[in-house]
Motif scaffolding. Structure first.
Motif, short mmCIF file in Angstrom:
data_model
loop_
_atom_site.label_atom_id
_atom_site.label_comp_id
_atom_site.label_asym_id
_atom_site.label_seq_id
_atom_site.Cartn_x
_atom_site.Cartn_y
_atom_site.Cartn_z
N ARG A 253 0.83 -1.22 0.00
CA ARG A 253 0.00 0.00 0.00
C ARG A 253 0.85 1.26 0.00
NH1 ARG A 253 0.04 -1.97 5.14
NH2 ARG A 253 0.44 -0.53 6.88
N TYR A 254 2.09 1.15 0.46
CA TYR A 254 2.96 2.33 0.49
C TYR A 254 3.42 2.75 -0.90
CZ TYR A 254 2.99 2.52 5.54
OH TYR A 254 2.60 2.67 6.83
N ASN A 255 3.23 1.90 -1.91
CA ASN A 255 3.47 2.32 -3.28
C ASN A 255 2.62 3.53 -3.64
OD1 ASN A 255 5.25 0.24 -4.93
ND2 ASN A 255 3.96 -0.99 -3.59
N GLU A 256 1.41 3.60 -3.06
CA GLU A 256 0.47 4.66 -3.41
C GLU A 256 0.81 5.98 -2.75
OE1 GLU A 256 -1.52 3.70 -5.74
OE2 GLU A 256 -0.79 1.64 -5.47
N PHE A 257 1.63 5.96 -1.72
CA PHE A 257 1.96 7.19 -1.00
C PHE A 257 3.15 7.92 -1.59
CE2 PHE A 257 0.31 4.76 2.96
CZ PHE A 257 -1.00 5.00 2.55
N LEU A 258 3.88 7.25 -2.47
CA LEU A 258 5.11 7.81 -3.02
C LEU A 258 4.93 8.16 -4.49
CD1 LEU A 258 7.71 5.37 -1.42
CD2 LEU A 258 6.99 7.60 -0.57
N ARG A 259 5.65 9.18 -4.93
CA ARG A 259 5.59 9.63 -6.33
C ARG A 259 6.60 8.88 -7.18
NH1 ARG A 259 8.60 14.10 -8.71
NH2 ARG A 259 7.65 14.73 -10.71
N MET A 260 7.85 8.81 -6.70
CA MET A 260 8.89 8.07 -7.42
C MET A 260 10.03 7.77 -6.45
SD MET A 260 10.77 11.04 -9.73
CE MET A 260 11.80 9.82 -10.55
N GLY A 261 10.86 6.81 -6.82
CA GLY A 261 12.02 6.45 -6.02
C GLY A 261 13.29 6.57 -6.85
N ILE A 262 14.30 7.21 -6.29
CA ILE A 262 15.61 7.30 -6.94
C ILE A 262 16.58 6.56 -6.03
CG2 ILE A 262 17.43 8.83 -7.75
CD1 ILE A 262 15.30 10.99 -8.14
N LEU A 263 17.09 5.43 -6.53
CA LEU A 263 17.92 4.55 -5.71
C LEU A 263 19.37 4.65 -6.15
CD1 LEU A 263 15.64 1.37 -5.48
CD2 LEU A 263 15.42 3.60 -4.37
N LEU A 264 20.20 5.22 -5.28
CA LEU A 264 21.62 5.40 -5.54
C LEU A 264 22.39 4.22 -4.98
CD1 LEU A 264 21.89 9.16 -4.41
CD2 LEU A 264 21.31 8.28 -6.68
N ALA A 265 23.15 3.54 -5.85
CA ALA A 265 23.93 2.37 -5.44
C ALA A 265 23.06 1.38 -4.67
CB ALA A 265 25.13 2.78 -4.60
N PRO A 266 21.98 0.89 -5.30
CA PRO A 266 21.02 0.03 -4.57
C PRO A 266 21.59 -1.33 -4.21
CG PRO A 266 20.46 0.12 -6.90
CD PRO A 266 21.57 1.11 -6.69
N LEU A 267 21.26 -1.79 -3.00
CA LEU A 267 21.71 -3.11 -2.54
C LEU A 267 20.50 -4.03 -2.39
CD1 LEU A 267 24.31 -2.13 0.22
CD2 LEU A 267 24.73 -2.73 -2.17
N ALA A 268 20.43 -5.01 -3.28
CA ALA A 268 19.39 -6.04 -3.21
C ALA A 268 20.03 -7.37 -3.60
CB ALA A 268 18.21 -5.68 -4.12
N PHE A 269 20.29 -7.55 -4.89
CA PHE A 269 21.06 -8.70 -5.35
C PHE A 269 22.54 -8.34 -5.28
CE2 PHE A 269 16.98 -8.87 -7.66
CZ PHE A 269 16.49 -10.06 -7.14
N MET A 270 23.34 -9.28 -4.72
CA MET A 270 24.75 -8.95 -4.49
C MET A 270 25.68 -10.09 -4.86
SD MET A 270 24.46 -6.84 -0.87
CE MET A 270 26.20 -6.41 -0.90
N SER A 271 25.31 -10.87 -5.85
CA SER A 271 26.15 -12.00 -6.26
C SER A 271 27.53 -11.58 -6.71
CB SER A 271 25.46 -12.76 -7.41
OG SER A 271 24.22 -13.26 -7.01
N ASN A 272 27.62 -10.39 -7.30
CA ASN A 272 28.88 -9.93 -7.88
C ASN A 272 29.62 -8.94 -6.99
OD1 ASN A 272 28.81 -11.16 -10.74
ND2 ASN A 272 26.78 -10.24 -10.51
N ALA A 273 29.18 -8.80 -5.76
CA ALA A 273 29.86 -7.87 -4.84
C ALA A 273 31.32 -8.26 -4.67
CB ALA A 273 29.14 -7.86 -3.49
#
Length: 465
Positions: A253-273
C-alpha cells in the motif's frame, strides 16, 4: 485532613484581616498543595514504571521527556568523543581540532545557514528515531523528499559536502521540503521504549526491520504535514534502498503514498559484490563465535575501527581510511590531494554512525545466496513484483557493493523501472554517491533532473555520464 489544617492556619493567621484576603490566601495555599500532590504522584508513577521497565508513552512530547529522563539517546558529542579516542591512526588527533569535526547534523546545518528541525518518532516495535528536516516553508505539491542514508550512515552524510554542494541544500533551494532519516542503531536513533541500548535484544535487527517498521513510521509521520493526496519522493542510498524495497515488497500500500524512487547504489542482489564483504559470505548464516568476538555480536565494531589484521589483509588504499569500517567494506574514497582537511575531519568523525552486526551479516547472506531474502532464510525472498513505484536505479562501474550486473537484475525484477543510469569512468565508489568531491555534478544534477521530469521516460537523456 490537610485541608482542615490549612484552614485553621489561615483563620489563626488572619484573625484581624478581612474575609476576602483570607480566601485569596487560602486559594493560593490550596494551589500550592495541589501542585505538590501532582508532583508526588508523578514521582511515584515514574518510580513504579522504572521498577517494571515498561513504558507506554504515546505522543511525541512524552517520548522526548522519556529520552531526556532516561538518557538513553547518547548525544553526538559523547559518541564521537568516546569512539574517536579509540582510533589507531595519529592523524585523527589533528583532525579533532577542526571546528566542524564534532558538530552534529543540526549544528552543521545551522553553520551552513539553513533552518533545520529535529523530529522524534516511534515505530510500531517501539524504536525511537530522529528525523532531520531542512525546512524552507515550501508548500509546492509533490515537492517533498525523504532522504535515507546508506550502510553505517546518518543524516550527516548528506550535508558533509558543505553549504553549496550538499544534496539536501540543492533540493531545498529548488523548492523541496527535505526530510532526512536516521535508521535505528545510528547515534541519532538510539532509543527504545522497552529495551536498553546496551542489551542484545535492542540490536536484533537488520535492514529488514528498517523496511518493515522504520520507513512506514517515517512516511506516516511526514504525511501528517502534507495534504492528504500529496505524494512524496524518495531518494535512498545503499542500505536506504534495501529498506525501501523491503517496505514496498511487504506492505504494497505504500506504493500509493510515493511519487517516485531514486535509488543510488542500490543493494538487493549482491552475487557480484567485491572486496571484504566476500569474506563474510561463507560465515554469514552461522557466524562462529571467533568472528563475533572480532566484529561484535550486537553492534558492529562499536569501537569504530577495523582490527589491524583484517585491515592489512584486505585494504589497498591509504591506511588512514583502511581502519574505518565503512570505507574498508565499501572500497574507500579517492586518494586525492585536493581533499580539504575539514572534509576529512567530518568524514572520519561522522562515519561510521553505528550499525547492527545482523545488518552486515544480512548483506553477507545476500552475497552468498544471490537472492534478496529475509534475514537467515534464503528461501523467504522478498516479493519484488509488489514494488509498483516508478523507480530509477543509479550505479557506478567502480562500485564494489552495488555492481552493474546485480543492479541490472534488480531492474528486471521490479514492475515499473524508469531507467538504469550508469556512471562510467568517474572512479565513483559506493560511498561517494553522497559525499564524492564531484557528486554535485556527477550525481546530484541528475537527481534533480529526474525529480523535475518525474516518471516521463521519453524525457530522460542518455543513461550514461
Amino acid at each position: 485532613m490537610k485541608f482542615l489544617i490549612v484552614l485553621v492556619a489561615v483563620i489563626y493567621h488572619y484573625q484581624s484581616v478581612d474575609c476576602l484576603n483570607a480566601i485569596d490566601y487560602l486559594n493560593e495555599k490550596l494551589n500550592d498543595l495541589s501542585k505538590e500532590v501532582v508532583k508526588a504522584y508523578n514521582h511515584v508513577t515514574v518510580s513504579i514504571k522504572n521498577i517494571f521497565t515498561r513504558r507506554n508513552y504515546e505522543d511525541e512530547k512524552e517520548i522526548e521527556k522519556y529520552i531526556l529522563e532516561e538518557k538513553i539517546k547518547q548525544s553526538f558529542n559523547d559518541f564521537v568523543e568516546k569512539s574517536g579516542s579509540c582510533t589507531q591512526h595519529p592523524d585523527y588527533l589533528s583532525f579533532r581540532s577542526e571546528p566542524t569535526a564534532l558538530m552534529s547534523t543540526p549544528q552543521l546545518a545551522t553553520l551552513h545557514g539553513r533552518r533545520i528541525e529535529s523530529h522524534i518518532i516511534k515505530t510500531k516495535d517501539n524504536y525511537l528515531l530522529t528525523l532531520h528536516r531542512v525546512f524552507n516553508g515550501s508548500s509546492i505539491p509533490d515537492r517533498t523528499v525523504i532522504l535515507h542514508h546508506g550502510l553505517m550512515g546518518s543524516s550527516a552524510d548528506w550535508i558533509m559536502l558543505g553549504p553549496t554542494k550538499s544534496l539536501p541544500y540543492i533540493l531545498s533551494d529548488a523548492g523541496y521540503d527535505v526530510w532526512m532519516c536516521n535508521a535505528r542503531g545510528n547515534y541519532y536513533s538510539r532509543g527504545h521504549l522497552l529495551e536498553r541500548v546496551n542489551s542484545s535484544r535492542y540490536w536484533k535487527f537488520s535492514f529488514q526491520e528498517m523496511g518493515e517498521y522504520d520507513l512506514p513510521a517515517v512516511i506516516n509521520y511526514v504525511k501528517k504535514f502534507k495534504p492528504i493526496d500529496e505524494k512524496i519522493n524518495f531518494i535512498g542510498h545503499s542500505m536506504g534502498t534495501s529498506a525501501l524495497l523491503v517496505m514496498l515488497s511487504t506492505q504494497p500500500r505504500y506504493n500509493e503514498f510515493l511519487r517516485m524512487g531514486i535509488l543510488l547504489a542500490p543493494l538487493a542482489f549482491m552475487s557480484n559484490a567485491q572486496g571484504p564483504i566476500k569474506m563474510l559470505t561463507t560465515m554469514a548464516n552461522r557466524p562462529p563465535n571467533s568472528l563475533l568476538k572480532v566484529i561484535g555480536d550486537t553492534e558492529y565494531l562499536p569501537s569504530r575501527k577495523m582490527p589491524k589484521m583484517m585491515a592489512s589483509k584486505f585494504c589497498t588504499g591509504p591506511k588512514l581510511f583502511c581502519g574505518n569500517p565503512l570505507l574498508f567494506l565499501a572500497g574507500g574514497i579517492r586518494e586525492d590531494d585536493s581533499l580539504e582537511e575539514s572534509f576529512l575531519a567530518r568524514l572520519l568523525y561522522h562515519v561510521p554512525a553505528g550499525a547492527s552486526t545482523n545488518t552486515i551479516l544480512h548483506y553477507g547472506q545476500l552475497a552468498q545466496n544471490g537472492k534478496f531474502h529475509r534475514f537467515g532464510d534464503s528461501s523467504a525472498e522478498f516479493h519484488l513484483h509488489n514494488v509498483r513505484l516508478p523507480i530509477v536505479l543509479v550505479t557506478s562501474t567502480e562500485d564494489w557493493l552495488a555492481t552493474v550486473p546485480d543492479v541490472m537484475r534488480l531492474y528486471f525484477n521490479i514492475v515499473n523501472p524508469i531507467d538504469h543510469y550508469v556512471i562510467r569512468g568517474k572512479n565513483l565508489t559506493h560511498t561517494e554517491f553522497v559525499w564524492g568531491a564531484d557528486a554535485d555534478v556527477t550525481v546530484f544534477s541528475k537527481v534533480l533532473e529526474l525529480l523535475v521530469r518525474g516518471t516521463n521516460r521519453k524525457s530522460l537523456k542518455e543513461n550514461e555520464v
